[in-house]
Design an enzyme around this catalytic site. Structure first.
Site, PDB file in Angstrom:
ATOM      1  N   ALA A 135       0.816  -1.223   0.000  1.00 13.64           N
ATOM      2  CA  ALA A 135       0.000   0.000   0.000  1.00 13.64           C
ATOM      3  C   ALA A 135       0.849   1.273   0.000  1.00 13.64           C
ATOM      4  CB  ALA A 135      -0.918  -0.020   1.227  1.00 13.64           C
ATOM      5  N   SER A 137       3.288   4.486  -6.716  1.00  8.94           N
ATOM      6  CA  SER A 137       3.888   5.232  -7.829  1.00  8.94           C
ATOM      7  C   SER A 137       4.191   4.333  -9.023  1.00  8.94           C
ATOM      8  CB  SER A 137       5.189   5.871  -7.349  1.00  8.94           C
ATOM      9  OG  SER A 137       6.107   4.842  -7.024  1.00  8.94           O
ATOM     10  N   GLU A 153       5.377   2.204   4.845  1.00  4.07           N
ATOM     11  CA  GLU A 153       6.223   2.359   6.035  1.00  4.07           C
ATOM     12  C   GLU A 153       6.096   3.747   6.650  1.00  4.07           C
ATOM     13  OE1 GLU A 153       7.057   1.958   2.951  1.00  4.07           O
ATOM     14  OE2 GLU A 153       8.778   3.180   2.342  1.00  4.07           O
ATOM     15  N   ARG A 154       5.405   4.669   5.902  1.00  2.65           N
ATOM     16  CA  ARG A 154       5.275   6.021   6.432  1.00  2.65           C
ATOM     17  C   ARG A 154       4.015   6.215   7.260  1.00  2.65           C
ATOM     18  NH1 ARG A 154       7.089   9.498   1.229  1.00  2.65           N
ATOM     19  NH2 ARG A 154       6.151   7.844   0.013  1.00  2.65           N
ATOM     20  N   LYS A 214       1.556  -5.404   3.438  1.00  5.21           N
ATOM     21  CA  LYS A 214       2.667  -4.502   3.777  1.00  5.21           C
ATOM     22  C   LYS A 214       2.153  -3.074   3.612  1.00  5.21           C
ATOM     23  CE  LYS A 214       5.943  -2.351   1.694  1.00  5.21           C
ATOM     24  NZ  LYS A 214       5.987  -1.141   2.534  1.00  5.21           N
ATOM     25  N   CYS A 263      -4.563  10.232  -5.842  1.00  3.91           N
ATOM     26  CA  CYS A 263      -4.392   9.776  -7.221  1.00  3.91           C
ATOM     27  C   CYS A 263      -5.525  10.296  -8.090  1.00  3.91           C
ATOM     28  CB  CYS A 263      -4.348   8.260  -7.274  1.00  3.91           C
ATOM     29  SG  CYS A 263      -5.866   7.525  -6.700  1.00  3.91           S
ATOM     30  N   PHE A 294       1.186   5.703   0.856  1.00  4.32           N
ATOM     31  CA  PHE A 294       0.989   6.498   2.081  1.00  4.32           C
ATOM     32  C   PHE A 294      -0.276   7.351   2.042  1.00  4.32           C
ATOM     33  CE2 PHE A 294       2.798   9.861  -0.546  1.00  4.32           C
ATOM     34  CZ  PHE A 294       2.071  10.963  -0.131  1.00  4.32           C
ATOM     35  N   GLU A 327       4.176  13.713 -12.574  1.00  5.27           N
ATOM     36  CA  GLU A 327       3.154  13.793 -11.531  1.00  5.27           C
ATOM     37  C   GLU A 327       3.735  14.634 -10.389  1.00  5.27           C
ATOM     38  OE1 GLU A 327       2.381  10.123  -9.368  1.00  5.27           O
ATOM     39  OE2 GLU A 327       0.331  10.736  -8.962  1.00  5.27           O
TER      40      GLU A 327
HETATM   41  P1  NAD Z   1       5.313   4.527  -3.525  1.00  3.78           P
HETATM   42  O1  NAD Z   1       5.341   3.839  -4.822  1.00  3.78           O
HETATM   43  O2  NAD Z   1       6.499   5.318  -3.108  1.00  3.78           O
HETATM   44  O3  NAD Z   1       5.054   3.474  -2.353  1.00  3.78           O
HETATM   45  C1  NAD Z   1       4.022   2.502  -2.443  1.00  3.78           C
HETATM   46  C2  NAD Z   1       4.506   1.202  -1.821  1.00  3.78           C
HETATM   47  O4  NAD Z   1       5.585   0.661  -2.595  1.00  3.78           O
HETATM   48  C3  NAD Z   1       5.035   1.373  -0.403  1.00  3.78           C
HETATM   49  O5  NAD Z   1       4.551   0.305   0.382  1.00  3.78           O
HETATM   50  C4  NAD Z   1       6.552   1.342  -0.561  1.00  3.78           C
HETATM   51  O6  NAD Z   1       7.200   0.742   0.534  1.00  3.78           O
HETATM   52  C5  NAD Z   1       6.772   0.522  -1.821  1.00  3.78           C
HETATM   53  N1  NAD Z   1       7.877   1.046  -2.650  1.00  3.78           N
HETATM   54  C6  NAD Z   1       8.231   2.350  -2.813  1.00  3.78           C
HETATM   55  N2  NAD Z   1       9.236   2.456  -3.700  1.00  3.78           N
HETATM   56  C7  NAD Z   1       9.526   1.217  -4.113  1.00  3.78           C
HETATM   57  C8  NAD Z   1      10.463   0.674  -5.051  1.00  3.78           C
HETATM   58  N3  NAD Z   1      11.294   1.467  -5.728  1.00  3.78           N
HETATM   59  N4  NAD Z   1      10.469  -0.649  -5.232  1.00  3.78           N
HETATM   60  C9  NAD Z   1       9.627  -1.443  -4.568  1.00  3.78           C
HETATM   61  N5  NAD Z   1       8.726  -0.991  -3.663  1.00  3.78           N
HETATM   62  C10 NAD Z   1       8.658   0.316  -3.436  1.00  3.78           C
HETATM   63  O7  NAD Z   1       4.006   5.444  -3.516  1.00  3.78           O
HETATM   64  P2  NAD Z   1       3.588   6.500  -2.419  1.00  3.78           P
HETATM   65  O8  NAD Z   1       4.491   7.684  -2.519  1.00  3.78           O
HETATM   66  O9  NAD Z   1       3.416   5.844  -1.098  1.00  3.78           O
HETATM   67  O10 NAD Z   1       2.118   6.896  -2.949  1.00  3.78           O
HETATM   68  C11 NAD Z   1       1.891   7.907  -3.882  1.00  3.78           C
HETATM   69  C12 NAD Z   1       1.720   7.359  -5.287  1.00  3.78           C
HETATM   70  O11 NAD Z   1       0.650   6.419  -5.321  1.00  3.78           O
HETATM   71  C13 NAD Z   1       1.341   8.420  -6.310  1.00  3.78           C
HETATM   72  O12 NAD Z   1       2.069   8.192  -7.487  1.00  3.78           O
HETATM   73  C14 NAD Z   1      -0.150   8.183  -6.543  1.00  3.78           C
HETATM   74  O13 NAD Z   1      -0.634   8.627  -7.806  1.00  3.78           O
HETATM   75  C15 NAD Z   1      -0.222   6.711  -6.418  1.00  3.78           C
HETATM   76  N6  NAD Z   1      -1.571   6.250  -6.107  1.00  3.78           N
HETATM   77  C16 NAD Z   1      -2.269   5.594  -7.087  1.00  3.78           C
HETATM   78  C17 NAD Z   1      -3.562   5.156  -6.841  1.00  3.78           C
HETATM   79  C18 NAD Z   1      -4.367   4.443  -7.902  1.00  3.78           C
HETATM   80  O14 NAD Z   1      -5.391   3.886  -7.572  1.00  3.78           O
HETATM   81  N7  NAD Z   1      -3.932   4.430  -9.146  1.00  3.78           N
HETATM   82  C19 NAD Z   1      -4.134   5.379  -5.576  1.00  3.78           C
HETATM   83  C20 NAD Z   1      -3.380   6.036  -4.601  1.00  3.78           C
HETATM   84  C21 NAD Z   1      -2.091   6.455  -4.876  1.00  3.78           C
END
Ligand code: NAD
Length: 497
Positions: free
Chosen positions: A159, A238, A188-189, A185, A293, A161, A393
Site C-alpha cells: 500500500a 507510484s 512504512e510512512r 505490507k 491519485c 501512504f 506527476e
Molecule cells: P510509492 O510507490 O512510493 O510506495 C508505495 C509502496 O511501494 C510502499 O509500500 C513502498 O514501501 C513501496 N515502494 C516504494 N518504492 C519502491 C520501489 N522502488 N520498489 C519497490 N517498492 C517500493 O508510492 P507512495 O508515494 O506511497 O504513494 C503515492 C503514489 O501512489 C502516487 O504516485 C499516486 O498517484 C499513487 N496512487 C495511485 C492510486 C491508484 O489507484 N492508481 C491510488 C493512490 C495512490
C-alpha cells in the site's frame, strides 16, 4: 543504514508491531525507520524493517491458515465482516486521528478516507451473491456444465501512504472474504491506521493467521514478489514501484494488479456552470494537499473559459493552510520534507521553462508549525505540454493550467499525455460531454464533476475485486440414463451437439 539505526536509537519513538499468526509482536530487527508528524516533523513512532525470518513466519502463517479459512462457510465469513464494518463505524474518529497524525491530511478528510474504505467492507458482506458461479444445463445430451468461484490462496497487498485506511481496505477485506489469506505490507510512512484495522478485524472474530502484517521497504516488497506461496499481489502506489512489482511478480507467475500514478485533466468548456466548476476544480486540485491519485492536477480551459483564470486563483487563495487537526483547515502538510522539496522544485521548473506563476504557495508560513512540510495552493498558467511540471506527476497542491481553442484540441492534449488514470469534463452540453467521453483515451471519465474515488473504487473493488481474488473452476457432468450406455469409444471430436 547505520545512520537510520543511530537516529532511531537516539530518538526512540513507540514501536510499530508486526502482526504474525494473530499476535502483535515486536520485531527483532536492527533496522528501524522513523515516522514523523508531517505538521511538525517530530518523530512520533518507529517502524521496523522486518527480518527474513519474520517475513517467512508471516507467510507460513498465511499458508497454514489457508486450509481452514478457505473451507470456512461463506455465511460464517460474512458474519465476521458484518461485525467488522460495525467496529470500523464505531471507531471512525480514532482511525481518523491516527491518519491525521501520521499522514497530515485534515481530520474531516481522514474520516472520508475511513468512510470510503468502510464502503468496501460493507460490500464484502454481499459475498453470498458475489461468489455465485454460473450454470449451463444440457450443454450436450445428459451433460450440464457449471462454474465455481473459488479462492486462490495466499494473497498480498502493498500500500501507499496517501490513503492509510481506504487503500488497505481495498485490499485485504475483499481478498479474505473470498476465502484467501492475506499478507499486507502497509506504507512504512503510515502504518498505525492499518494496525488499528487489524486489531478490529481480530476483534470481529477473524481467525489467527488469516491476516499477517509485515513492515519494511524494498526487501519486504522483493520478498512478496518472490515467495512461491503468494499467488496474487495487489499494489497501489507510484509508477516506479508499480512497474517494478508488476514485472518481478508476474515473472514469478503471480497475478499482479498495479494501480499507479496519475495526471488527471479537467477540461473546462465555456458553457459550464462557472460557480460550480471553479469550486469543484479548487476542491479536487488542492484537497488532501493534492496527494490523491484522483486529484485534478491539470486544468484545460477551452475558449472563453480562459477568462475564468483570475477567479480560479482568488478561490484557491482563500483556502486555509494549517495542521490537519486545526479548526477550519482546508490544506494540510505534505508527507515529508523530501516531498515538499520535490514539489517546490517542479514549481520552479515551470517558472524556468517560461510558465506563469499565478499563485505561489512555496513560502507559506503556518504559525506554530514552522517545521511542517507545508506548501500552499499554487497555480501555474501558460503551461505547455513539454514542460516538466506537465510531464511529471507533482503530487502536491499545484494546479497546472493549459489553454485550448476547441474541444478537439483539448481531447488531443489529454490523449497525448502518457498518464491515463482519470479525467473530467465540465460542460452543460450533452453532445459535448458525449463526444468527450467517447474520444478520450482514459480509463475513468467524470462528467460535470471532479474525478471521484467512488468511480475507482467501484471498478477496483466492487466489480473487479471479486475477479482478482478468485479463480473459476468449471465442472462438466454427464449423468446418463441407464438406457443410454455408451457402446463404442468415440475417438473423433464430435461435429454436432
Ligand atoms: P510509492 O510507490 O512510493 O510506495 C508505495 C509502496 O511501494 C510502499 O509500500 C513502498 O514501501 C513501496 N515502494 C516504494 N518504492 C519502491 C520501489 N522502488 N520498489 C519497490 N517498492 C517500493 O508510492 P507512495 O508515494 O506511497 O504513494 C503515492 C503514489 O501512489 C502516487 O504516485 C499516486 O498517484 C499513487 N496512487 C495511485 C492510486 C491508484 O489507484 N492508481 C491510488 C493512490 C495512490
Amino acid at each position: 543504514m547505520a545512520t537510520t539505526v543511530m537516529r532511531s536509537l537516539l530518538k526512540k519513538g513507540p514501536t510499530t508491531k508486526l502482526f504474525i499468526d494473530g499476535k502483535f509482536v515486536e520485531s527483532k530487527t536492527s533496522e528501524w525507520l522513523d515516522i514523523h508528524n508531517p505538521a511538525t516533523n517530530e518523530v512520533i513512532a518507529r517502524v521496523p524493517k522486518a527480518t527474513q525470518e519474520e517475513m517467512l513466519a508471516a507467510v507460513d502463517s498465511c499458508s497454514q491458515s489457508y486450509h481452514s479459512w478457505s473451507e470456512t462457510s461463506i455465511l460464517a465469513r460474512q458474519q465476521i465482516f458484518l461485525r467488522y464494518q460495525q467496529l470500523i463505524k464505531d471507531n471512525i474518529k480514532e482511525l481518523a486521528r491516527s491518519i491525521t497524525l501520521e499522514q497530515g491530511k485534515t481530520l474531516a478528510d481522514a474520516e472520508g478516507d475511513v468512510f470510503r474504505g468502510l464502503q468496501v467492507v460493507e460490500h464484502t458482506c454481499s459475498i453470498t451473491s458475489l461468489m455465485l458461479g454460473e450454470t449451463l444445463p444440457s450443454i450436450t445430451k445428459d451433460m450440464d456444465t457449471y462454474t465455481y468461484r473459488l479462492p486462490i490462496g495466499v494473497c498480498a497487498g502493498i500500500a501507499p501512504f496517501n490513503f492509510p485506511a481506504m487503500i488497505p481496505l481495498w485490499m485485504f477485506p475483499m481478498g479474505m472474504v473470498c476465502g484467501n489469506t492475506y499478507l499486507l505490507k502497509p506504507s512504512e510512512r503510515v502504518p498505525a491506521c492499518t494496525m488499528l484495522l487489524a486489531k478490529m478485524l481480530q476483534d470481529a472474530g477473524m481467525p489467527d493467521g488469516t491476516l499477517n502484517i509485515i513492515h519494511g521497504q524494498h526487501d519486504a516488497v522483493n520478498f512478496i514478489c518472490d515467495h512461491p506461496a503468494i499467488k496474487a499481489i495487489s499494489f497501489v502506489g507510484s509508477n516506479q514501484a508499480g512497474e517494478y512489482i508488476y514485472e518481478r511478480g508476474s515473472k514469478n507467475g503471480k497475478r499482479v494488479q498495479s494501480n499507479m500514478g496519475a495526471k488527471n485533466h479537467g477540461v473546462v468548456m465555456p458553457d459550464a456552470n462557472k460557480e460550480t466548476t471553479l469550486n469543484q476544480l479548487v476542491g479536487a486540485a488542492f484537497g488532501a494537499a493534492g496527494q490523491r491519485c484522483m486529484a485534478l492536477s491539470t486544468a484545460i480551459l477551452v475558449g472563453e473559459a480562459r477568462s475564468w483564470l483570475p477567479e480560479l486563483v482568488e478561490r484557491a487563495k482563500a483556502l486555509r493552510v494549517n495542521a490537519g487537526d486545526q479548526a477550519g483547515v482546508d490544506v494540510g502538510p505534505l508527507i515529508s520534507p523530501q516531498a515538499k522539496e520535490r514539489v517546490n522544485r517542479l514549481i520552479q521548473s515551470g517558472v524556468d521553462e517560461g510558465a506563469q506563476l499565478l499563485l505561489d504557495g512555496r513560502n507559506v508560513k503556518v504559525q506554530g508549525y514552522e517545521n511542517g512540510n507545508f506548501v500552499g495552493p499554487t497555480i501555474i498558467g501558460n503551461v505547455t505540454p513539454q514542460m516538466k511540471c506537465y510531464t511529471e506527476e507533482i503530487f502536491g497542491p499545484v494546479l497546472v493550467v493549459l489553454e485550448a481553442e476547441s474541444l478537439d484540441d483539448a481531447i488531443s492534449l489529454v490523449n497525448n499525455n502518457p498518464y491515463g488514470n482519470g479525467t473530467a469534463i465540465f460542460t452543460t452540453n450533452g453532445a459535448t460531454a458525449r463526444k468527450y467521453t467517447h474520444k478520450v483515451d482514459v480509463g475513468q471519465v467524470s462528467v460535470c464533476g471532479p474525478m471521484c474515488v467512488r468511480t475507482l473504487q467501484c471498478l477496483l473493488c466492487f466489480l473487479k475485486g471479486i475477479q482478482f481474488y478468485t479463480q473459476i473452476k468449471t465442472v462438466t457432468s454427464q449423468w446418463k440414463a441407464e438406457d443410454s450406455t455408451v457402446k463404442t469409444p468415440a475417438v473423433s471430436m464430435p461435429t454436432m451437439g
